[in-house]
Write a protein that holds these residues in place. Structure first.
Motif, short mmCIF file in Angstrom:
data_model
loop_
_atom_site.label_atom_id
_atom_site.label_comp_id
_atom_site.label_asym_id
_atom_site.label_seq_id
_atom_site.Cartn_x
_atom_site.Cartn_y
_atom_site.Cartn_z
N SER A 81 43.21 38.41 36.99
CA SER A 81 43.53 37.81 35.70
C SER A 81 42.26 37.61 34.89
CB SER A 81 44.24 36.47 35.89
OG SER A 81 43.37 35.53 36.51
N HIS A 82 42.41 37.08 33.67
CA HIS A 82 41.31 36.70 32.81
C HIS A 82 40.31 37.86 32.67
CE1 HIS A 82 43.28 32.95 33.97
NE2 HIS A 82 42.74 32.39 32.92
N HIS A 102 38.33 36.69 38.92
CA HIS A 102 39.36 35.74 38.52
C HIS A 102 40.74 36.24 38.95
CE1 HIS A 102 36.89 33.11 35.91
NE2 HIS A 102 36.15 34.20 35.78
N ALA A 103 41.55 35.31 39.47
CA ALA A 103 42.88 35.68 39.94
C ALA A 103 43.83 34.52 39.72
CB ALA A 103 42.83 36.06 41.42
N ALA A 135 46.51 44.83 41.61
CA ALA A 135 47.50 44.11 40.82
C ALA A 135 46.77 43.26 39.79
CB ALA A 135 48.36 43.23 41.72
N ALA A 136 47.18 43.36 38.53
CA ALA A 136 46.53 42.62 37.46
C ALA A 136 47.58 42.16 36.46
CB ALA A 136 45.50 43.50 36.75
N THR A 137 47.22 41.17 35.66
CA THR A 137 48.11 40.73 34.60
C THR A 137 48.24 41.81 33.54
OG1 THR A 137 46.21 39.59 33.60
CG2 THR A 137 47.70 38.26 34.92
N THR A 138 49.34 41.77 32.79
CA THR A 138 49.56 42.76 31.74
C THR A 138 48.49 42.64 30.66
OG1 THR A 138 50.97 41.28 30.45
CG2 THR A 138 52.06 42.66 32.12
N LEU A 139 48.41 43.64 29.81
CA LEU A 139 47.41 43.61 28.74
C LEU A 139 47.62 42.40 27.84
CD1 LEU A 139 45.11 44.90 27.14
CD2 LEU A 139 46.80 46.33 25.97
#
Length: 328
Positions: A81-82, A102-103, A135-139
């Motif tokens: 994230s971030h 960051h997660a 795995a990551a947050t969306t744009l």
């Protein structure tokens, strides 16, 4: 010595796991020797990169390698994230990347920091996307998180970049007749902000969205616009077209009230990137000068500034004052 590695199997897009080194017949002493002479670089314990790969990478790519190495060595799956998600989304940053990854982890009590990982709690469970096996947050979610926790400059720079590339992607797909996803818009970001509803930084996020635009062609232009705003100068019109001798010319900034053109003169256009293409840097300089000579008679003044000037609030303020840029 590294020739004994089966490169396609041992390398993971720039990462080399310790298991691959042992499988190739290297022992601890041999690995230490490779580290000492620079053939290998340790990114995280148990994860390495070829020395040439690491040294040839810019700070963005090095941080991405560090993020991916941290994911590989994590005891539990990480949802990036971030700024870490921003790096995987290839968003530009002004200033250094963080020293940690960051997660999102809602099992932490109010967020926590470890040596290499900073965990955040989330009011809304993020929808993950997979980028380079991580795995990551969306744009959209990433842009909201960054804007809430980073400086106004960093938030605007990343949001400008994302809006511009999304607009270009959608337009290219339309021209090719491809039914792709709609471009990310400011309305999407306002909606994402309402869903995420961050505990802190919500008003700042809204200011970043309000100020962002898809008309900034590069991070230097975004930074220049933020500096103008912070220092109290009039925000100019962006990407304004001039027709000279039957040809269209687009300029970065234009103050119509005083008929002034302003251009961010990034060094990248003379060294690499789309502007240079396959041309010699000297040819690009001559073309830029000829373009300026054509445009100058159309306005009262034409001013250029570079990265170092825009990066320093003091230098940029002095430059704006010296060149009679109107105050807000």
């Amino acid at each position: 010595m590294l020739e004994i590695l089966d490169v396609p199997n041992a390398h993971n897009d720039g990462l080399i796991l310790a298991e691959s080194l042992w499988a190739a017949g290297l022992n601890t002493r041999a690995v230490r020797a490779l580290l000492a002479n620079g053939e290998l670089v340790r990114i995280r314990r148990g994860v390495y990169s070829l020395g040439a790969t690491w040294r040839g990478a810019n700070s963005d790519d090095q941080y991405r390698l560090f993020v991916r190495a941290t994911v590989v060595t994590a005891e539990q799956p990480l949802l990036l994230s971030h700024l870490s998600a921003a790096a995987l989304h290839n968003l530009p940053i002004i200033g250094p990347w963080p020293k940690v990854v960051h997660a999102i982890n809602n099992d932490t009590a109010g967020g926590s920091s470890a040596r290499f990982t900073t965990s955040h709690r989330s009011v809304v469970e993020p929808e993950p996307v997979t980028i380079n096996g991580c795995a990551a947050t969306t744009l959209a979610r990433t842009l909201i998180d960054v804007a809430a926790t980073s400086s106004f400059l960093v938030g605007v720079t990343m949001m400008d970049h994302a809006l511009r590339l999304e607009g270009e992607r959608a337009e290219n797909e339309r021209r090719k007749g491809v039914a792709g996803a709609p471009a990310l818009s400011k309305e999407d970001l306002y909606a994402e902000l309402a869903i995420v509803h961050p505990r802190r930084g919500g008003p700042k996020v809204r200011r970043v969205i309000d100020f962002s635009t898809l008309l900034s062609a590069n991070p230097g232009e975004s930074m220049s616009r933020v500096r103008m705003h912070e220092l109290g100068f009039e925000i100019p019109e962006l990407q304004v077209r001039f027709v000279v001798q039957g040809r269209d010319y687009w300029v970065d900034f234009y103050w119509p009230g005083v008929r002034k053109i302003g251009e961010f003169d990034g060094k990248i256009k003379y060294t690499r990137g789309a502007t240079l293409g396959d041309r010699h840097p000297g040819d690009v300089v001559i073309a830029e000068k000829n373009r300026e000579n054509l445009l100058r008679p159309e306005v009262l003044s034409f001013d250029r500034w570079d990265w170092d000037t825009a990066f320093s609030p003091r230098l940029f303020y002095e430059f704006m004052i010296q060149h009679d840029v109107p105050r807000a």
